[in-house]
Design a protein around this motif. Structure first.
Motif, short mmCIF file in Angstrom:
data_model
loop_
_atom_site.label_atom_id
_atom_site.label_comp_id
_atom_site.label_asym_id
_atom_site.label_seq_id
_atom_site.Cartn_x
_atom_site.Cartn_y
_atom_site.Cartn_z
N LEU A 112 0.89 -1.16 0.00
CA LEU A 112 0.00 0.00 0.00
C LEU A 112 0.92 1.20 0.00
CD1 LEU A 112 -1.73 -2.39 1.14
CD2 LEU A 112 -3.01 -0.67 2.39
N LYS A 113 0.89 2.00 -1.08
CA LYS A 113 1.87 3.08 -1.23
C LYS A 113 1.22 4.28 -1.91
CE LYS A 113 3.48 1.02 -5.52
NZ LYS A 113 4.55 0.38 -6.23
N PRO A 114 1.84 5.46 -1.78
CA PRO A 114 1.31 6.64 -2.47
C PRO A 114 1.18 6.35 -3.97
CG PRO A 114 3.01 7.29 -0.91
CD PRO A 114 3.03 5.77 -0.98
N GLY A 115 0.03 6.73 -4.53
CA GLY A 115 -0.20 6.50 -5.95
C GLY A 115 -0.75 5.12 -6.27
N GLY A 116 -0.99 4.30 -5.25
CA GLY A 116 -1.52 2.95 -5.45
C GLY A 116 -2.59 2.66 -4.42
N TYR A 117 -2.59 1.43 -3.91
CA TYR A 117 -3.51 1.08 -2.83
C TYR A 117 -3.09 1.82 -1.57
CZ TYR A 117 -4.68 -2.94 -5.79
OH TYR A 117 -5.06 -3.74 -6.82
N HIS A 118 -4.05 2.23 -0.75
CA HIS A 118 -3.74 2.87 0.51
C HIS A 118 -4.96 2.86 1.42
CE1 HIS A 118 -5.27 6.00 -2.19
NE2 HIS A 118 -5.78 6.57 -1.11
N VAL A 119 -4.72 3.13 2.70
CA VAL A 119 -5.81 3.29 3.65
C VAL A 119 -6.05 4.80 3.76
CG1 VAL A 119 -6.52 3.00 6.06
CG2 VAL A 119 -5.22 1.19 4.92
N MET A 120 -7.25 5.23 3.42
CA MET A 120 -7.57 6.66 3.40
C MET A 120 -8.22 7.04 4.73
SD MET A 120 -7.22 8.98 1.06
CE MET A 120 -7.49 10.73 1.26
N LEU A 121 -7.60 7.99 5.43
CA LEU A 121 -8.13 8.50 6.69
C LEU A 121 -8.81 9.83 6.36
CD1 LEU A 121 -4.88 7.88 8.76
CD2 LEU A 121 -6.96 6.49 8.85
N MET A 122 -10.14 9.89 6.49
CA MET A 122 -10.89 11.08 6.11
C MET A 122 -11.65 11.64 7.30
SD MET A 122 -12.23 9.76 2.39
CE MET A 122 -12.80 8.20 3.04
N ASP A 123 -12.08 12.90 7.17
CA ASP A 123 -12.80 13.58 8.24
C ASP A 123 -11.95 13.54 9.52
OD1 ASP A 123 -14.76 14.97 9.56
OD2 ASP A 123 -16.03 13.22 9.91
N LEU A 124 -10.66 13.93 9.36
CA LEU A 124 -9.72 13.91 10.49
C LEU A 124 -10.21 14.82 11.60
CD1 LEU A 124 -6.31 14.02 8.58
CD2 LEU A 124 -7.34 12.05 9.73
N LYS A 125 -10.08 14.35 12.84
CA LYS A 125 -10.53 15.12 13.99
C LYS A 125 -9.51 16.18 14.40
CE LYS A 125 -13.49 11.41 15.75
NZ LYS A 125 -13.70 10.56 14.67
N ALA A 126 -8.24 15.99 14.00
CA ALA A 126 -7.16 16.94 14.28
C ALA A 126 -6.03 16.64 13.30
CB ALA A 126 -6.67 16.77 15.72
N PRO A 127 -5.13 17.62 13.08
CA PRO A 127 -3.99 17.34 12.18
C PRO A 127 -3.13 16.20 12.73
CG PRO A 127 -4.15 19.69 12.70
CD PRO A 127 -5.11 18.99 13.60
N LEU A 128 -2.51 15.44 11.83
CA LEU A 128 -1.59 14.38 12.22
C LEU A 128 -0.19 14.97 12.20
CD1 LEU A 128 -2.89 11.21 10.31
CD2 LEU A 128 -3.67 12.21 12.46
N ALA A 129 0.39 15.12 13.35
CA ALA A 129 1.71 15.76 13.47
C ALA A 129 2.82 14.76 13.19
CB ALA A 129 1.88 16.36 14.86
N LYS A 130 3.86 15.25 12.50
CA LYS A 130 5.04 14.43 12.22
C LYS A 130 5.63 13.93 13.53
CE LYS A 130 9.36 14.96 9.58
NZ LYS A 130 10.28 14.46 10.56
N ASP A 131 6.19 12.73 13.52
CA ASP A 131 6.84 12.12 14.67
C ASP A 131 5.88 11.74 15.80
OD1 ASP A 131 9.31 12.28 13.36
OD2 ASP A 131 9.67 14.29 14.15
#
Length: 164
Positions: free
Chosen positions: A98-117
């Motif tokens: 599952l990789k960018p540009g192919g299959y992936h798990v889509m997380l939508m309607d995020l409740k808050a930003p996903l911070a790096k690290d």
């Protein structure tokens, strides 16, 4: 009293069956793309290997209102993204990436930003060839790109796990 003892035995057998199947699925190199304020969706990526034919049928996460398994593909010079309503096939012994540009798990309607690290919990639901479902709970690292150079180390670690 006998009735409840049988009920408990059945419940225990069900738990063992589900966990045995979950052990037949290996997930490596998982990561989710970091987001910025106001961004409502992102993708999670990973490699999934099933020992026996199986399917990734759904996913969920407390950080997103909607989680779907998606495919991106080119159609007449246009990149199209669509949910896989029947899930993603996992052929026995073959790593499905599952990789960018192919299959992936889509997380939508995020409740808050996903911070790096940071990490986000994601639950994957698999179905084996007999129709039995099981869940795999992941703590997915958030970053700008996938893990580099960790693949071999993780694969060695995973293979060691199967000997137990």
């Amino acid at each position: 009293m006998k009735f409840s003892k049988h009920l408990i035995t059945a419940a225990i057998a069900t738990v063992f069956a589900a966990s045995a199947f979950a052990q037949n699925v290996t997930v490596t190199d998982a990561w989710a793309r970091a987001t910025v304020q106001g961004q409502k969706a992102t993708g999670a990526f990973m490699k999934i290997t099933a020992k026996d034919n199986a399917k990734l049928v759904s996913a969920s996460s407390p950080v997103a209102g909607v989680v779907e398994i998606h495919e991106m593909k080119m159609e007449k010079d246009v990149m199209k993204m669509a949910a896989l309503p029947n899930g993603l096939d996992l052929p026995a012994g073959k790593a499905v990436e599952l990789k960018p540009g192919g299959y992936h798990v889509m997380l939508m309607d995020l409740k808050a930003p996903l911070a790096k690290d940071t990490t986000v919990p994601v639950t994957l639901t698999f179905q084996d060839a007999k129709g039995a479902k099981s869940n795999v709970e992941l703590k997915v690292p958030v970053g700008m790109q996938g893990p580099m150079g960790q693949h071999q180390k993780q694969m060695d670690h995973t293979q060691g796990h199967h000997k137990h």
